[in-house]
Write a protein that holds these residues in place. Structure first.
Motif, mmCIF file in Angstrom:
data_model
loop_
_atom_site.group_PDB
_atom_site.id
_atom_site.type_symbol
_atom_site.label_atom_id
_atom_site.label_comp_id
_atom_site.label_asym_id
_atom_site.label_seq_id
_atom_site.Cartn_x
_atom_site.Cartn_y
_atom_site.Cartn_z
ATOM 1 N N SER A 220 9.158 4.112 -4.543
ATOM 2 C CA SER A 220 8.201 3.063 -4.889
ATOM 3 C C SER A 220 8.908 1.841 -5.476
ATOM 4 C CB SER A 220 7.188 3.615 -5.894
ATOM 5 O OG SER A 220 6.290 2.614 -6.314
ATOM 6 N N LEU A 221 9.861 2.055 -6.392
ATOM 7 C CA LEU A 221 10.546 0.932 -7.029
ATOM 8 C C LEU A 221 11.341 0.116 -6.024
ATOM 9 C CD1 LEU A 221 11.361 -0.701 -9.484
ATOM 10 C CD2 LEU A 221 13.158 0.987 -9.949
ATOM 11 N N SER A 222 12.038 0.776 -5.136
ATOM 12 C CA SER A 222 12.824 0.065 -4.126
ATOM 13 C C SER A 222 11.942 -0.831 -3.269
ATOM 14 C CB SER A 222 13.570 1.079 -3.248
ATOM 15 O OG SER A 222 14.250 0.427 -2.207
ATOM 16 N N THR A 223 10.800 -0.298 -2.852
ATOM 17 C CA THR A 223 9.889 -1.065 -2.000
ATOM 18 C C THR A 223 9.223 -2.192 -2.770
ATOM 19 O OG1 THR A 223 9.449 0.949 -0.729
ATOM 20 C CG2 THR A 223 7.944 -0.885 -0.406
ATOM 21 N N THR A 224 8.829 -1.946 -4.012
ATOM 22 C CA THR A 224 8.120 -2.981 -4.773
ATOM 23 C C THR A 224 9.038 -4.149 -5.142
ATOM 24 O OG1 THR A 224 8.460 -1.638 -6.775
ATOM 25 C CG2 THR A 224 6.299 -1.529 -5.742
ATOM 26 N N ARG A 225 10.305 -3.890 -5.361
ATOM 27 C CA ARG A 225 11.242 -5.003 -5.591
ATOM 28 C C ARG A 225 11.301 -5.909 -4.362
ATOM 29 N NH1 ARG A 225 14.341 -4.541 -10.171
ATOM 30 N NH2 ARG A 225 14.927 -2.455 -10.921
ATOM 31 N N GLU A 226 11.409 -5.283 -3.207
ATOM 32 C CA GLU A 226 11.458 -6.027 -1.955
ATOM 33 C C GLU A 226 10.173 -6.829 -1.742
ATOM 34 O OE1 GLU A 226 11.170 -4.922 2.799
ATOM 35 O OE2 GLU A 226 11.966 -3.424 1.406
ATOM 36 N N ASN B 36 0.825 -1.208 0.000
ATOM 37 C CA ASN B 36 0.000 0.000 0.000
ATOM 38 C C ASN B 36 0.862 1.261 0.000
ATOM 39 O OD1 ASN B 36 -2.386 -1.455 0.042
ATOM 40 N ND2 ASN B 36 -2.549 -1.457 2.259
ATOM 41 N N LEU B 37 1.944 1.219 0.775
ATOM 42 C CA LEU B 37 2.847 2.368 0.815
ATOM 43 C C LEU B 37 3.493 2.608 -0.549
ATOM 44 C CD1 LEU B 37 4.672 1.841 4.237
ATOM 45 C CD2 LEU B 37 3.152 3.722 3.639
ATOM 46 N N ALA B 38 3.945 1.512 -1.170
ATOM 47 C CA ALA B 38 4.606 1.639 -2.474
ATOM 48 C C ALA B 38 3.655 2.215 -3.518
ATOM 49 C CB ALA B 38 5.129 0.283 -2.927
ATOM 50 N N SER B 39 2.404 1.738 -3.532
ATOM 51 C CA SER B 39 1.415 2.240 -4.492
ATOM 52 C C SER B 39 1.148 3.726 -4.276
ATOM 53 C CB SER B 39 0.105 1.454 -4.366
ATOM 54 O OG SER B 39 0.296 0.108 -4.721
ATOM 55 N N THR B 40 1.103 4.131 -3.021
ATOM 56 C CA THR B 40 0.834 5.536 -2.724
ATOM 57 C C THR B 40 2.025 6.410 -3.095
ATOM 58 O OG1 THR B 40 -0.518 4.751 -0.863
ATOM 59 C CG2 THR B 40 -0.059 7.100 -0.963
#
Length: 384
Positions: free
Chosen positions: A241-247, A227-231
Motif C-alpha cells: 500500500s505504501l509503495s503505491t500511495t507514494r506513486e 482503490n488498489l492501495a486502499s484495499t
C-alpha cells in the motif's frame, strides 16, 4: 465477485481466456472446460445461457443475495416504514423489504434497493438520451451511490447492493465503454464498503487491467491504483500500500495541483500508509499542507478536511508526549462534533470517530501513550 477466475480451478484468467460457446463461462484451457462439464456444468449451461450468459447470470444472482443481506441488516431500523419512492412497505414485484444506511434521520430515507436502482437507471438514461452536460451527467450518476434526500453516500451492505445493481445494469456494454468501467468501479467500492475486501481487490484489479489495455489517461489509472492501495491497506498489506500511495500522491499532485480534491484524497491515503508502518514524523510533515489547503478550498466541515484532521490526530497521538496527545484529543473532539452534525449519531463514521475520541480521552486521563502495531500485516486500522 465478477468472473475473473477459472470456473473449474479458480486460477486467475487473462481477458481473452477460452469461453464456453453457449454460456460464455471462462476457463484456463480446454482441459479445465472439459473437467467442469463432467462435474456438473452440463446441467447448468442452458440455464446460465437463458439468464443472459455467465457474467449477467452471476451479477443477477449476486445482486439478489446482496439485497437480501441489506434488507436483513436494516430490519430493525425499517419496521413500520414505507419506501419514499413507491410508498409501499414491500416492493410490488420483488417483495423485498426496506433499507436505509445513509445519513437520513427520523422517518426519512427508507427505500427498496430496487426502487433506488430503477430511479438511478432512469435518471442516467435521460442524461444520455438528452445529451446533457457533464455536470448534469455526473449528478445523475451519483444516484447509484448517494441518497437523493440527505445527499450522503450509502454505506455498508446497502452500498454493496447498489454496486451489484449498477454492474448488472451496464455490464453488457463494450469493455471500451466508460459507463461499464464506472459501474465496475461502483461494484468494487460497494464490496469494499461491505468488508468484502478480497472480492473488491479482484474487481479493482480487473478494472485497472481494462484501463491499461485500452490506453486510458494517466488520471484514470491513478484513480484505480488508489482503490488498489486502499484495499491493500485494509487487508493488512501495508508495504504494498505504501509503495503505491507514494506513486499516486506524486502523480496526482503533478496532474491537479495542491488543492484539488484528488490530491487531498491521495495525501490522506499516504498518511494512513505511513502511520501503519510507524512513520509518524513523515506523516505529520506531509499532512500540515493538505489540511491547510482543504480548509481554504472546501471549509472545515468538508469530508476531505475532516478525514485529514482525523489522521493527523492519530499521528500526533502516536508520536508520543502528553502535549501531542492533548492536541490529538482537541482535534478529535472538533472532528467528532462536526461529523455528528453532518451524519447523525448512528452513522458508522460518527461512531468510529466517537470510539477513537474516547480512547484518547482515556489515555490523557490515565497518562499512558498510544501504541499501535506498525508492521506489515498488522491488524490495527486508524479509522478516519
Amino acid at each position: 465477485m465478477i468472473l475473473t477466475t477459472c470456473a473449474a480451478c479458480a486460477a486467475p484468467l487473462a481477458h481473452d481466456a477460452p469461453r464456453c460457446v453457449r454460456c460464455k463461462l471462462r476457463y484456463c484451457d480446454a482441459t479445465c472446460q472439459h473437467d467442469h462439464w463432467r462435474r456438473g456444468h452440463k446441467q447448468m449451461c442452458k440455464k446460465i445461457h437463458r439468464g443472459g450468459n455467465a457474467e449477467q447470470y452471476n451479477a443477477d444472482k449476486k445482486y439478489k443475495e446482496a439485497v437480501a443481506e441489506a434488507v436483513e441488516a436494516c430490519a430493525d431500523d425499517t419496521k413500520g416504514q414505507t419506501c419514499y419512492i413507491c410508498t409501499q412497505a414491500l416492493h410490488w414485484k420483488t417483495k423485498e423489504g426496506l433499507v436505509r444506511m445513509c445519513a437520513c434521520r427520523g422517518t426519512a430515507g427508507f427505500a427498496h434497493v430496487s426502487c433506488l436502482a430503477e430511479q438511478a437507471k432512469i435518471l442516467f438514461a435521460e442524461a444520455e438520451a438528452n445529451n446533457l452536460d457533464k455536470n448534469a451527467w455526473n449528478e445523475r450518476w451519483k444516484r447509484w451511490q448517494k441518497c437523493s434526500l440527505c445527499e450522503q453516500d450509502y454505506h455498508g451492505v446497502v452500498r454493496c447492493a447498489l454496486g451489484w445493481a449498477s454492474w448488472k445494469t451496464y455490464l453488457g456494454r463494450p469493455e471500451t465503454d466508460q459507463i461499464r468501467r464506472m459501474a465496475m468501479n461502483l461494484l468494487g467500492n460497494g464490496l469494499y464498503a461491505a468488508n468484502r475486501d478480497e472480492e473488491a481487490l479482484s474487481v479493482f484489479e480487473a478494472n485497472l487491467a481494462t484501463l491499461r489495455r485500452f490506453g486510458a489517461p494517466e488520471a484514470h489509472l491513478l484513480d484505480m491504483k488508489g482503490n488498489l492501495a486502499s484495499t491493500h491497506h485494509k487487508l493488512g498489506r501495508h508495504k504494498e500500500s505504501l509503495s503505491t500511495t507514494r506513486e499516486i500522491y506524486a502523480g496526482v499532485k503533478s496532474l491537479y495541483g495542491d488543492r484539488h480534491f484528488r490530491t487531498l484524497q491521495a495525501a490522506f491515503n499516504l498518511a494512513l500508509a505511513l502511520n501503519k508502518l510507524g512513520k509518524y514524523a513523515e506523516s505529520e510533515s506531509l499532512l500540515r499542507g493538505p489540511i491547510s489547503d482543504a480548509q481554504h478550498t472546501f471549509g472545515n466541515d468538508n469530508e476531505y478536511t475532516l478525514d485529514l484532521r482525523s489522521v493527523l490526530a492519530d499521528t500526533l497521538a502516536c508520536l508520543g508526549g502528553i502535549d501531542n496527545l492533548r492536541a490529538a484529543v482537541a482535534m478529535r473532539e472538533d472532528v467528532y462534533k462536526r461529523t455528528r452534525q453532518i451524519f447523525g449519531a448512528l452513522h458508522p463514521m460518527t461512531q468510529r470517530r466517537q470510539r477513537r475520541l474516547e480512547e484518547y480521552r482515556a489515555a490523557v486521563a490515565q497518562g499512558y501513550t498510544i501504541v499501535r502495531e506498525h508492521r506489515d500485516g498488522g491488524r490495527d486500522d486508524p479509522n478516519p
